[in-house]
Design a protein around this motif. Structure first.
Motif, mmCIF file in Angstrom:
data_model
loop_
_atom_site.group_PDB
_atom_site.id
_atom_site.type_symbol
_atom_site.label_atom_id
_atom_site.label_comp_id
_atom_site.label_asym_id
_atom_site.label_seq_id
_atom_site.Cartn_x
_atom_site.Cartn_y
_atom_site.Cartn_z
ATOM 1 N N GLY A 157 0.782 -1.232 0.000
ATOM 2 C CA GLY A 157 0.000 0.000 0.000
ATOM 3 C C GLY A 157 0.812 1.280 0.000
ATOM 4 N N ASP A 158 2.119 1.195 0.236
ATOM 5 C CA ASP A 158 2.955 2.396 0.206
ATOM 6 C C ASP A 158 2.946 3.003 -1.193
ATOM 7 O OD1 ASP A 158 3.623 1.972 2.829
ATOM 8 O OD2 ASP A 158 5.736 1.520 2.472
ATOM 9 N N GLU A 159 2.995 4.325 -1.236
ATOM 10 C CA GLU A 159 3.125 5.067 -2.484
ATOM 11 C C GLU A 159 4.268 6.049 -2.321
ATOM 12 O OE1 GLU A 159 -0.504 7.033 -3.536
ATOM 13 O OE2 GLU A 159 -1.615 5.163 -3.709
ATOM 14 N N VAL A 160 5.215 6.024 -3.257
ATOM 15 C CA VAL A 160 6.384 6.901 -3.177
ATOM 16 C C VAL A 160 6.483 7.698 -4.471
ATOM 17 C CG1 VAL A 160 8.889 7.000 -2.919
ATOM 18 C CG2 VAL A 160 7.589 5.250 -1.697
ATOM 19 N N ARG A 161 6.480 9.026 -4.334
ATOM 20 C CA ARG A 161 6.591 9.875 -5.522
ATOM 21 C C ARG A 161 8.011 9.772 -6.081
ATOM 22 N NH1 ARG A 161 4.808 16.111 -5.235
ATOM 23 N NH2 ARG A 161 7.044 16.485 -5.299
ATOM 24 N N LEU A 162 8.115 9.549 -7.390
ATOM 25 C CA LEU A 162 9.418 9.269 -8.006
ATOM 26 C C LEU A 162 10.451 10.364 -7.785
ATOM 27 C CD1 LEU A 162 8.587 7.629 -11.457
ATOM 28 C CD2 LEU A 162 8.710 6.598 -9.192
#
Length: 105
Positions: A63-68
């Motif tokens: 579920g983690d989301e990391v902006r590039l």
């Protein structure tokens, strides 16, 4: 408030796609905070998502989301935000050390 998304060099997309093939990835990235703060996301990367107004994100199985553009390191390889991180690390070595002007005698 989140900083504006900075475009990422296309070469990084190839790197991220290679790392998606692995079962486990470790990503160190900048958190969205008033002061520079680091976070870690770890797990299987399932896709790169383009959120039109927010930018591109790595999506993890957990579920983690990391902006590039905020990625400092992915599996030990420097990412798009590495130079920004490095500039914070080197700031105490400059004559300014956070001040506007250098004092020369």
């Amino acid at each position: 408030m989140k900083p504006k998304y900075m475009p990422v060099d296309p070469g990084y997309f190839e790197l991220f796609e290679q790392e998606m093939e692995k079962n486990d990835a470790r990503v160190i990235h900048f958190a969205f905070a008033s002061e520079p703060e680091l976070e870690e996301s770890r797990g299987k990367i399932i896709k790169i998502d383009d959120k039109s107004q927010e930018g591109h994100f790595l999506l993890f199985e957990n579920g983690d989301e990391v902006r590039l553009d905020r990625i400092i390191v992915i599996n030990g390889i420097p990412g798009p935000a590495y130079d920004e991180y490095d500039s914070y690390a080197l700031a105490p070595l400059t004559c300014q050390a956070g001040y506007d002007d250098c004092f020369m005698e």
